[in-house]
Design an enzyme around this catalytic site. Sequence first.
Site, short mmCIF file in Angstrom:
data_model
loop_
_atom_site.label_atom_id
_atom_site.label_comp_id
_atom_site.label_asym_id
_atom_site.label_seq_id
_atom_site.Cartn_x
_atom_site.Cartn_y
_atom_site.Cartn_z
N CYS A 132 -6.89 -4.88 4.18
CA CYS A 132 -7.79 -5.30 5.26
C CYS A 132 -7.44 -4.59 6.56
O CYS A 132 -8.32 -4.12 7.30
CB CYS A 132 -7.73 -6.81 5.46
SG CYS A 132 -8.10 -7.79 3.99
N CYS A 191 -2.72 17.72 -18.05
CA CYS A 191 -2.35 16.31 -18.13
C CYS A 191 -0.82 16.16 -18.22
O CYS A 191 -0.21 16.57 -19.22
CB CYS A 191 -3.03 15.66 -19.33
SG CYS A 191 -2.38 14.04 -19.78
N CYS A 221 0.36 13.92 -21.14
CA CYS A 221 0.32 14.64 -22.43
C CYS A 221 1.58 15.49 -22.60
O CYS A 221 2.16 15.54 -23.69
CB CYS A 221 -0.92 15.52 -22.51
SG CYS A 221 -2.49 14.65 -22.21
N CYS A 248 -3.33 -9.19 4.87
CA CYS A 248 -3.75 -8.24 3.81
C CYS A 248 -3.64 -6.80 4.32
O CYS A 248 -4.32 -6.41 5.27
CB CYS A 248 -5.18 -8.56 3.39
SG CYS A 248 -5.98 -7.27 2.42
#
Length: 494
Positions: free
Chosen positions: A62, A406, A409, A59
């Site tokens: 991890c 944004c 947007c 992982c």
Amino acid sequence: MAARNCSRALALALALALALALASAQRAPSAVLELGDADFDYHATEHETLLVTFYAPWCAHCNKLAPDFSRAASVLSGSVQLAKVDCSVHSNTCSRFGATAFPTMKIFRNGEDSGSYDGPRTADGMVHYMKKRAGPNSVFLKTEKDLEVFINHSEPSIIGIFPGSNSAVLAEYLKVAALLRDQFRLAHSTDPSVGRKYGVHSQGVVLQRPPRLSSRFEENFVFSEILKTTEIPRFIREQLHGLCPHLTLENRDRLRVRDLMTVHYDLDYQLNPRGSAYWRNRVMRVVSQYASRGLSFAVANQKDFLSELEADFGLGVADGAEFPVVTIRTKLGYKYTMREEFTRDGKSLQRFLEDYFAGRLKPFIKSQPIPENNNAPVKVVVAESFQQIVLRPDVDVLIQFHSESCSHCKRLQPLYTALAHKLSSDPHILVTKMDAAANDVPVGFHVQGFPTFYFVPAGGKDQPIRYEGGRELNDFLQFLRRESTHQLQTRDEL
């Protein structure tokens, strides 16, 4: 030749020293316990507080966490133990505690699963988070002196008093403490004499507010004989803050679940305790008359909320202003400010509250100026024009809540303009947009991210419909054809 031999000997010596150092580092014991199926329960019960990460060697998250987890374990050594379980080897233990995604982090107390760890994942963050959660769920108080030390704290204290250690009610209290320990400071005593000064004769729960908030306008502690598991949390939440608590950046979300009036001034109980108490007492003298009217009250350090006062209330508050600044924020989002100067006799605050309860105050609305020219296909809406444009009773309105910063947007704007142009000949529908970062979003419109779209139908202005569809032109048109209160007309259909 001699020089060459000397250099070779020095190099060999350095290589040997490095090898020894590496070997020593590899042999150095880790502060992180490695637990598995055979010994997890045995070791977990040895530690009052244990933070465990369930991981898998493959992982990536991890592996990224491991160095911080190890550093946190070293710092917390002696107070909180950290441990890890390799789920690729010890699957039984991982399965028992629901570790199916990695890393899964859990807190254990005396071997019992106390819940998921939801704090930061940096070394410093884990240290800070776990230090606050170290120790028992409820601190055992043997003497009255122990009690005095415990309650002399900047946060409220909850103390259960019981007739003995075998009390069945004590067991119930400790169950509640396990659930509430991350929110409140809890303690208990099995000697009723410890709580004598609070009127405890046998058993009960005492809630002691911070000593700095002592006032002649209310008792600083509350006692209840209620000891049922389901009733203790409600008692704590109802009595915790008292008439006029200290609003901080940490507790503001808890206090703002109700309509709240806040008095902002140079509040600092460490550097200016007398001045802090002076203004709070004047506030409490007035608000004690309105305690049952559905409005809560608080005082706050003005410096902590300067940006909020300016952005949300339009108040350009001077740093270190002489008189307090008063605001009201309701749970529905309405905002009010006291424009009259705060007078020392409290009369101005009383007039402000009378006007509020009589409905004579005009809410403050953060708004950009209304555009002088609004003839583009996409109509610009600001907070001051929302009523006139979006809530027009005779037209359907599609509104985009956006932000100038944004990027999504900005990418969508050409398509949204094309939609507005396509519908510009239909007198029954308006395509609009509003900068939600520069204007207050009205009640009933839930905007958390950008862009957010709502359709507000004619005849149903109190029931806006959130648009959750695709971001293509036909997606919007299909939605509008379905929801419009009339037959939609587009330019190519005329």
